[in-house]
Motif scaffolding. Structure first.
Motif, PDB file in Angstrom:
ATOM      1  N   PRO A  55      -4.116  -7.124   7.870  1.00 33.54           N
ATOM      2  CA  PRO A  55      -4.542  -8.523   7.871  1.00 33.54           C
ATOM      3  C   PRO A  55      -5.923  -8.717   7.258  1.00 33.54           C
ATOM      4  N   ASN A  56      -6.596  -7.612   6.902  1.00 38.77           N
ATOM      5  CA  ASN A  56      -7.933  -7.686   6.312  1.00 38.77           C
ATOM      6  C   ASN A  56      -7.786  -7.725   4.793  1.00 38.77           C
ATOM      7  N   PHE A  57      -7.796  -8.926   4.206  1.00 42.99           N
ATOM      8  CA  PHE A  57      -7.455  -9.042   2.794  1.00 42.99           C
ATOM      9  C   PHE A  57      -8.401  -8.287   1.861  1.00 42.99           C
ATOM     10  N   PRO A  58      -9.709  -8.166   2.139  1.00 51.33           N
ATOM     11  CA  PRO A  58     -10.542  -7.361   1.254  1.00 51.33           C
ATOM     12  C   PRO A  58     -10.020  -5.931   1.081  1.00 51.33           C
ATOM     13  N   THR A  59      -9.415  -5.364   2.124  1.00 52.78           N
ATOM     14  CA  THR A  59      -8.821  -4.038   1.994  1.00 52.78           C
ATOM     15  C   THR A  59      -7.667  -4.077   0.999  1.00 52.78           C
ATOM     16  N   THR A  60      -6.846  -5.119   1.087  1.00 54.39           N
ATOM     17  CA  THR A  60      -5.739  -5.297   0.141  1.00 54.39           C
ATOM     18  C   THR A  60      -6.269  -5.428  -1.285  1.00 54.39           C
ATOM     19  N   GLY A  61      -7.304  -6.249  -1.471  1.00 55.80           N
ATOM     20  CA  GLY A  61      -7.887  -6.441  -2.797  1.00 55.80           C
ATOM     21  C   GLY A  61      -8.424  -5.148  -3.370  1.00 55.80           C
ATOM     22  N   GLU A  62      -9.126  -4.381  -2.549  1.00 58.24           N
ATOM     23  CA  GLU A  62      -9.680  -3.101  -3.004  1.00 58.24           C
ATOM     24  C   GLU A  62      -8.567  -2.129  -3.387  1.00 58.24           C
ATOM     25  N   ALA A  63      -7.460  -2.172  -2.650  1.00 56.82           N
ATOM     26  CA  ALA A  63      -6.333  -1.281  -2.955  1.00 56.82           C
ATOM     27  C   ALA A  63      -5.732  -1.617  -4.319  1.00 56.82           C
ATOM     28  N   PHE A  64      -5.539  -2.903  -4.595  1.00 62.45           N
ATOM     29  CA  PHE A  64      -4.998  -3.288  -5.897  1.00 62.45           C
ATOM     30  C   PHE A  64      -5.961  -2.946  -7.030  1.00 62.45           C
ATOM     31  N   ALA A  65      -7.262  -3.148  -6.795  1.00 63.74           N
ATOM     32  CA  ALA A  65      -8.251  -2.813  -7.822  1.00 63.74           C
ATOM     33  C   ALA A  65      -8.243  -1.313  -8.109  1.00 63.74           C
ATOM     34  N   ALA A  66      -8.129  -0.501  -7.058  1.00 60.35           N
ATOM     35  CA  ALA A  66      -8.085   0.953  -7.240  1.00 60.35           C
ATOM     36  C   ALA A  66      -6.813   1.374  -7.959  1.00 60.35           C
ATOM     37  N   PHE A 106       7.711  -1.674  -9.381  1.00 62.26           N
ATOM     38  CA  PHE A 106       8.154  -0.469 -10.076  1.00 62.26           C
ATOM     39  C   PHE A 106       7.271  -0.136 -11.283  1.00 62.26           C
ATOM     40  N   THR A 107       6.233  -0.956 -11.515  1.00 58.57           N
ATOM     41  CA  THR A 107       5.339  -0.713 -12.648  1.00 58.57           C
ATOM     42  C   THR A 107       4.371   0.423 -12.355  1.00 58.57           C
ATOM     43  N   PHE A 108       3.991   0.576 -11.097  1.00 56.24           N
ATOM     44  CA  PHE A 108       2.939   1.509 -10.723  1.00 56.24           C
ATOM     45  C   PHE A 108       3.497   2.686  -9.923  1.00 56.24           C
ATOM     46  N   PRO A 109       2.815   3.828  -9.984  1.00 59.33           N
ATOM     47  CA  PRO A 109       3.234   4.973  -9.151  1.00 59.33           C
ATOM     48  C   PRO A 109       3.059   4.659  -7.670  1.00 59.33           C
ATOM     49  N   ARG A 110       3.927   5.261  -6.850  1.00 52.76           N
ATOM     50  CA  ARG A 110       3.885   4.974  -5.409  1.00 52.76           C
ATOM     51  C   ARG A 110       3.748   6.250  -4.577  1.00 52.76           C
ATOM     52  N   ASP A 111       3.258   7.311  -5.195  1.00 52.59           N
ATOM     53  CA  ASP A 111       3.151   8.576  -4.480  1.00 52.59           C
ATOM     54  C   ASP A 111       1.716   9.067  -4.365  1.00 52.59           C
ATOM     55  N   ARG A 112       0.753   8.177  -4.683  1.00 51.99           N
ATOM     56  CA  ARG A 112      -0.650   8.592  -4.654  1.00 51.99           C
ATOM     57  C   ARG A 112      -1.463   7.571  -3.872  1.00 51.99           C
ATOM     58  N   GLN A 113      -2.192   8.045  -2.853  1.00 50.10           N
ATOM     59  CA  GLN A 113      -3.005   7.133  -2.054  1.00 50.10           C
ATOM     60  C   GLN A 113      -4.180   6.638  -2.890  1.00 50.10           C
ATOM     61  N   VAL A 114      -4.408   5.322  -2.872  1.00 50.03           N
ATOM     62  CA  VAL A 114      -5.402   4.738  -3.779  1.00 50.03           C
ATOM     63  C   VAL A 114      -6.740   4.452  -3.098  1.00 50.03           C
ATOM     64  N   ILE A 115      -6.736   4.170  -1.802  1.00 51.33           N
ATOM     65  CA  ILE A 115      -7.982   4.005  -1.047  1.00 51.33           C
ATOM     66  C   ILE A 115      -7.850   4.772   0.259  1.00 51.33           C
ATOM     67  N   PHE A 116      -8.985   5.047   0.888  1.00 47.34           N
ATOM     68  CA  PHE A 116      -8.974   5.882   2.094  1.00 47.34           C
ATOM     69  C   PHE A 116      -9.795   5.208   3.200  1.00 47.34           C
ATOM     70  N   PRO A 117      -9.201   4.227   3.889  1.00 52.52           N
ATOM     71  CA  PRO A 117      -9.876   3.618   5.037  1.00 52.52           C
ATOM     72  C   PRO A 117     -10.136   4.680   6.109  1.00 52.52           C
ATOM     73  N   TRP A 140      -5.062  -0.413 -10.080  1.00 53.65           N
ATOM     74  CA  TRP A 140      -5.188  -0.815 -11.483  1.00 53.65           C
ATOM     75  C   TRP A 140      -6.066   0.170 -12.256  1.00 53.65           C
ATOM     76  N   HIS A 141      -7.169   0.577 -11.634  1.00 54.72           N
ATOM     77  CA  HIS A 141      -8.077   1.526 -12.288  1.00 54.72           C
ATOM     78  C   HIS A 141      -7.399   2.882 -12.482  1.00 54.72           C
ATOM     79  N   ASN A 142      -6.713   3.348 -11.435  1.00 52.58           N
ATOM     80  CA  ASN A 142      -6.042   4.647 -11.530  1.00 52.58           C
ATOM     81  C   ASN A 142      -4.969   4.646 -12.611  1.00 52.58           C
ATOM     82  N   THR A 143      -4.309   3.500 -12.781  1.00 52.98           N
ATOM     83  CA  THR A 143      -3.182   3.417 -13.712  1.00 52.98           C
ATOM     84  C   THR A 143      -3.620   3.131 -15.139  1.00 52.98           C
ATOM     85  N   THR A 144      -4.632   2.256 -15.302  1.00 56.39           N
ATOM     86  CA  THR A 144      -5.011   1.805 -16.652  1.00 56.39           C
ATOM     87  C   THR A 144      -6.406   2.233 -17.069  1.00 56.39           C
ATOM     88  N   GLY A 145      -7.232   2.644 -16.104  1.00 56.15           N
ATOM     89  CA  GLY A 145      -8.618   2.942 -16.415  1.00 56.15           C
ATOM     90  C   GLY A 145      -9.499   1.711 -16.468  1.00 56.15           C
TER      91      GLY A 145
END
Length: 574
Positions: free
Chosen positions: A273-284, A239-250, A286-291
């Motif tokens: 199951p491709n964890f690098p995709t998961t990692g990139e999503a969290f990084a994006a 609930f810390t982060f917004p959930r209505d904006r797509q963060v990465i675009f595979p 974090w950047h979108n939310t905090t800069g």
């Protein structure tokens, strides 16, 4: 006279052999004491052990290089055993001369008893100093190995092989480890903030609500690392982060495999199951939310925590409960929903446990060797993943098998994967057990992968939050599993059959391609106290195929994986 002379020579050689044995066994005994002195940080004792071992091995080596040993090495039958002892002694001497001085310097520098720093972390300076000794040690190991390469252990007498076998074991085990340490240490030091501050996100996957790589990422922790010093910056939840904006675009063909909110919602990034995709999503995110920018994303589940608590010992929660390696999984994935009502209270409990584990770890009051063993077990169970944006660090994660990357071809491995994504929005998978089975038809060049799922959810005692929310849509009991079963075929393979073909709900049927793997998804229901099996058959591509690798979702319990012997002819040996 001749017989007497031979007897004297044999007697002298026997005495020499006993002397060599005594010197080497004494040296071995001396070395066994190093562990205690390293832990206590007694540099003087470490130096003394080094001096003693050096003298003992020099004496032994001088003896076996004498004319009697050269002569005995040429005697039929006996000679190969004498030669093996001579080579082993020379190899030991090379290690003592070349690796021991540098090793003593390394061990004296490390001072394991003083490596923890106030406030949490590791003092990197002694590790950086110790790293300078590794090339010299590895060179000595390489030189010693050349002495042993000519020994045929199968032809040695049992008592001779038993006597020198430990040296071969050291060369086979310690040699590669030391090479790896030299290879990885510069990168590990950078990860630990030796070149400047780093920011990492730890995500905790909740196996009670399955996702492909474990479970719903219910909570995260942001950890700052600066020159080995660790600081827990903040803790977050879904609930810390917004959930209505797509963060990465595979690619569209990948997005089509998943529900529409997969790359929007924090809790759904691990559906792939491709964890690098998961990692990139969290990084994006974090950047979108905090800069800000993340330097890495590390994922673990409560089973990993249980492994870690085996080493650190128990922790106490804010309400006085003692969490151990035996009860932490149940406490986090079941008890929390019974004891604490509402998301706010549950998140507070999860955050409290995470903070206390972090404090326990950062204290450094635990055995680092045992912890590495437990983390290695977590990696082998596919419960511990890491993603880094820097190429060298990501390459290290790949080499350590922590990356969770889907294969892109079939050269090193032919990967089949069958994964579970909870589609009920429940916490019911705490009561799930699974098994995976792979069979092959060599003549047809096909592989069939099956996943069997058992539901043991109790009919009473659960909260509404734990029960399936979406079940009402399908007019089924809220204790039933509703799961999207995703199968990914090896690159170049074609999915030819599915059972069930359509699944139990039309809105869960999806297909696409991810990392070159054709994928199909079916949504199934698993009723209370029943078992369902889902199977997928693929036609393999032509050409040579690497060893078969079967991947599945890590659950609360261990998933047995069975690969039929009939599959062997289709794949090259590891």
């Amino acid at each position: 006279m001749i017989v007497g002379g031979i007897g004297i020579i044999a007697g002298v050689f026997g005495v020499q052999a006993i002397t060599v044995q005594h010197d080497l066994l004494t040296a071995k005994s001396e070395l066994s004491s190093l562990g205690h002195y390293v832990k206590s940080g007694d540099s003087a004792k470490i130096d003394a052990v080094g001096d003693n071992v050096l003298k003992l091995t020099r004496d032994a080596n001088s003896t076996v290089r004498g004319p009697l040993w050269q002569m005995a090495s040429g005697i039929p039958l006996v000679g190969q055993n004498v030669d093996a002892v001579r080579r082993a002694t020379e190899a030991t001497s090379i290690l003592a001369e070349g690796a021991l001085p540098a090793g003593v310097k390394l061990l004296s520098s490390l001072r394991i008893d003083k490596m923890s720093v106030s406030g949490g972390g590791v003092d990197l300076e002694p590790i950086e100093k110790a790293a300078t000794s590794l090339p010299e040690i590895n060179a000595a190991f390489a030189s010693a190995k050349t002495k042993l390469d000519g020994v045929d252990r199968a032809s040695l007498l049992p008592f001779v092989d038993s006597a020198i076998g430990s040296l071969f074991d050291v060369m086979d085990q310690a040699g590669p480890v030391l090479k790896d340490v030299q290879h990885y240490l510069p990168t590990l030091l950078k990860v630990a903030g030796a070149d400047g501050p780093r920011t990492y996100m730890l995500i905790f996957q909740n196996n009670a609500e399955s996702r492909a790589t474990g479970g719903l990422p219910a909570a995260t922790a942001i950890v700052n690392v600066d020159n080995g010093h660790l600081k827990l910056q903040e803790q977050t939840s879904t609930f810390t982060f917004p959930r209505d904006r797509q963060v990465i675009f595979p690619p569209e063909q990948t997005q089509s495999i998943y529900e529409a909110d997969t790359f929007k919602g924090f809790g759904n990034f691990s559906r792939t199951p491709n964890f690098p995709t998961t990692g990139e999503a969290f990084a994006a995110l974090w950047h979108n939310t905090t800069g800000g920018e993340l330097d890495g994303v590390i994922s673990l589940d409560p089973v990993v925590l249980s492994h870690m608590l085996e080493v650190t010992g128990p922790i106490k929660t804010a309400d006085g409960r003692k969490l151990t390696s035996d009860n932490v999984v149940e406490a986090l994935l079941y008890d929390a929903y019974i004891r604490y009502k509402g998301n706010t209270n549950q998140d507070a409990f999860f955050s409290d446990v995470a903070a206390r584990v972090f404090l326990k770890l950062s204290s450094g009051d635990w055995d680092i060797t045992k912890m590495l063993d437990q983390l290695g077990a977590s990696v082998s169970e596919h419960r511990l993943y890491a993603w880094f944006p820097r190429e060298a660090e990501q390459n290290m994660a790949v080499e350590m098998k922590m990356d969770g990357t889907m294969t892109v071809d079939n050269k090193k491995a032919t990967e089949v994967g069958i994964y579970i994504n909870d589609a009920a929005y429940s916490k019911l998978e705490f009561f799930m057990k699974t098994s995976m089975n792979v069979t092959c038809d060599v003549a047809k060049r096909t592989v069939t992968t099956s996943l069997t799922i058992a539901n043991s959810v109790p009919m009473t005692g659960l909260t509404s939050y734990q029960l399936g929310i979406r079940n009402k849509r399908y007019q089924i009991p809220r204790e039933d599993f509703v799961q999207d079963i995703m199968f990914s075929a090896p690159p170049g393979a074609e999915i030819t059959k599915m059972d069930p073909e359509q699944g139990d709900a039309w809105d869960g049927r999806r297909s696409g391609v991810e990392n070159g793997h054709e994928a199909q998804v079916v949504r199934i229901f698993v009723p209370h106290e029943q078992t369902r099996t889902v199977s997928f058959t693929v036609k393999l591509p032509k050409g040579q195929l690497g060893p078969l690798l079967a991947r599945t979702t890590p659950t609360v319990t261990t998933t047995p994986v069975s690969i039929a012997p009939t599959c062997a002819p289709l794949f090259t040996a590891p």
